[in-house]
Design a protein around this motif. Sequence first.
Motif, short mmCIF file in Angstrom:
data_model
loop_
_atom_site.label_atom_id
_atom_site.label_comp_id
_atom_site.label_asym_id
_atom_site.label_seq_id
_atom_site.Cartn_x
_atom_site.Cartn_y
_atom_site.Cartn_z
N SER A 114 -24.59 -12.13 -42.14
CA SER A 114 -23.81 -12.85 -41.51
C SER A 114 -22.06 -12.86 -42.65
O SER A 114 -22.36 -12.41 -43.36
N SER A 115 -21.39 -13.67 -41.87
CA SER A 115 -19.60 -13.86 -42.43
C SER A 115 -19.54 -15.10 -43.26
O SER A 115 -20.63 -15.43 -43.41
N SER A 116 -18.23 -14.76 -43.72
CA SER A 116 -18.17 -16.19 -44.53
C SER A 116 -17.65 -16.86 -42.85
O SER A 116 -16.83 -18.39 -44.30
N GLU A 117 -17.83 -17.01 -42.37
CA GLU A 117 -17.43 -18.11 -40.91
C GLU A 117 -18.43 -19.14 -40.98
O GLU A 117 -19.15 -19.95 -39.63
N VAL A 118 -18.91 -19.60 -42.77
CA VAL A 118 -19.94 -20.82 -42.43
C VAL A 118 -19.62 -21.68 -42.48
O VAL A 118 -20.66 -23.06 -41.98
N ALA A 119 -18.40 -22.40 -41.84
CA ALA A 119 -17.91 -23.47 -42.24
C ALA A 119 -18.59 -24.20 -40.62
O ALA A 119 -19.06 -25.10 -40.28
N ASP A 120 -18.85 -23.22 -39.41
CA ASP A 120 -19.55 -23.34 -37.79
C ASP A 120 -21.06 -24.20 -38.43
O ASP A 120 -22.02 -23.66 -38.95
N SER A 121 -21.58 -25.14 -37.99
CA SER A 121 -22.36 -25.69 -38.33
C SER A 121 -23.71 -24.50 -37.52
O SER A 121 -24.58 -25.19 -37.16
N ASP A 122 -22.94 -24.30 -36.05
CA ASP A 122 -24.53 -23.29 -35.39
C ASP A 122 -24.48 -22.09 -36.38
O ASP A 122 -25.56 -20.83 -36.12
N GLU A 123 -24.38 -21.72 -37.63
CA GLU A 123 -24.58 -20.66 -38.23
C GLU A 123 -25.61 -20.95 -38.81
O GLU A 123 -26.40 -22.23 -38.65
N TYR A 124 -26.49 -19.79 -38.55
CA TYR A 124 -27.77 -19.49 -39.20
C TYR A 124 -28.28 -20.23 -40.50
O TYR A 124 -27.59 -20.19 -41.25
#
Lengths: 549, 175
Positions: free
Chosen positions: B2-12
Amino acid sequence: MTPLLEGLNSLLDISILLYMLVGLLLGFMVGAFPGITATMAVALAAGFTMTLEPVQGLAVLLTIYVAANFGDRVPSILINTPGTPASIATTLDGYPMAKQGRAGLALTMSALVSAVGILASLVLFALAAVPIASFARDYFKSPELFALVVFGIAIMIGISSKSMLKGILAGLFGLMLGTVGTYAATADKRFTFGSLDLVEGVNFIAVIIGLFGIAELFDQLLTHRKSHVRPISSLGRWWPNRSEFAQSGRATAVGGAVGLGVGLIPAAGGDIAGLIGWERARKASKKQEMFGKGSIEGVAASDTASSATLGGSLTTTMALGIPGDSVMAVMIGSMIIWGITPGPTLFTDRPDLVVSIVGIMLVATLLSLGLSLVRMKGMVKLLDVPQPYLWSGILIFCIIGTYATSNSLSTVITMLVFGVVGVLLKRMQVPAGPVVLGLLLGPLAEENLARTLAILPTRPFFEVVSPIAIVLLVLAVLSIVMPAIRAARKPRAERASFADSVLDTASITQLSKAHDELAADPDLLTSTVRNPQAPKTRRFRKNSKENKK
Amino acid sequence: MSSSEVADSDEYQSATPSRALEIAFAVVALAVTAGYLMLTTQISLRREAAPGQIDARFWPMVLAVTGIVVAIVLLVIAITRPPSGREDIERIQPGGVMRVAATLVISIAFIALWSLGSVILFGYRIEVFPIAAALLMAGLMLVYGHRRWLSLIIYTASLTAFIYVVFGMLLRIPL
């Protein structure tokens, strides 16, 4: 009548076509719903198809198997979530393509190469199944059959487990379940606790539906979050142009070759093949740098590879009785109920079945391709069905399906118990595949071990235990030891997820770079409806390891 | 991956590794295999196996002993080594355990009701299955957070009718 005519003849029944249509719709839908795997669907259908004739039942189950392999690409491409594990690799390039507004193209290409992959693998099945089965029939006596079962379970453990010890425990658990009931050789009763239901052994359809159906459902109930993901709805152009076809040719060939090879390895399914195919195609490609950023070659390679495993899986399942992947493990259970036991003698007893199976798979592939090309737009809406409908529907069908196998409520209770056991095992990363395999093949292993031990004192060791048996046993040991060694040699941080453990470091770096580039590009389509409140309420672990990923 | 785009609440979100859980699992595994071994020694044999033959206890014994050895090794590893990562497992969400527990309770209640078969009420013989199935569906939908009454009733009634007609009447499964 020759087997060819006989096999074809059994397909020329209108009911077969109807059953295939049922399988087609069901398979496509389960493929398209993330969280319902083809294994779960086939397990569920096993309950309802057991009263059918074998060819009718195969028509339903094989069509589900094929159609799910088409349907699962849709959510991979549109919402970056694989519909079934087999389409994991499709997300690598399919979703970036969708973000660039080329979803239609990705869907069409994916459907076309999936059909190519399956058809190529059918040729393999048609050519290889009977020779492999005859070889096994002529040379496999008790010691070899015992070794074959051990090998089958070992390779399932090696492939499906992260921790080999847990995998071995899963296999042993399955074998232990297989000992419940009457011991055929002496008619002694084991572990029946005076219950009549257990005299014939544990009902394996109940176990299978519990482990693959209910356990999956419970896991979704445990982990479900409100999702803001909506499928990308701007699909763009559908049909690839000539240069795109030409570009994908090499990737398709590479992917197909990988898929055919991987398919023949028992227990290795489309998920692994897709990832390896994608990686090989990347290395063989002239535009390596495009992989991971929406390369049509990437989609072509991963989907050909994962689809081309179907024929190989079918070959090992039918010719040796060793399931090629987890769907096939469930299928063996159904076939045993119909009174046809997959294994070396299957095609000697029923030569017409090869033709019937090829026929069913062929028609199923063409129907699925047709359905995929006709319109994917309807499928996009399907992804929006609210979860409560799905969950309650799955539960009641699991219950009725299990009940139908024995008309007894105790079977339903067995299923629920195994559902709970299954979800606990899943949370502990213990794979369910080896459990089912142990349960199905355990009695076979015991019987052949008993025969081997009976002959052993009477004749020299190497006369009884042939080189084939020894090679199989060595392979069994290797298939557990090798992954363990490989995992131990990789640094801890790099053996994180399943995909990371299959792909090499260069591919992983390229993927994460591509991902970052795509995330930074504001012009791309997005499947996420961002909620401005979300960052405040989110609960995310600020763990160094997590951020490093 | 996964990316560094963890701010997304849809992230795994993956589950956290836990030593206590690993140890608990190994202990349970050890208990199960030991219990199996004990039961194995109690299998009553109707007759002794002939020389060279294996009796009904032999194979279970092999499995039990292997199982115990593996469980012990697993226990030692769980105690001495850092817990293994659980990146492939999603994290349990708040309310998740409740959902599963409620599902189980409702299902068991459904089975209990269903086992009645049919009841005679006011001189009429009433099949319990359709009623129980409708209650099951409605109960589950409510637990899963469905609150719109009209769709609840329509969905419950139509699915129950579908199941009763297809499986009970067409496939003749004695529901």
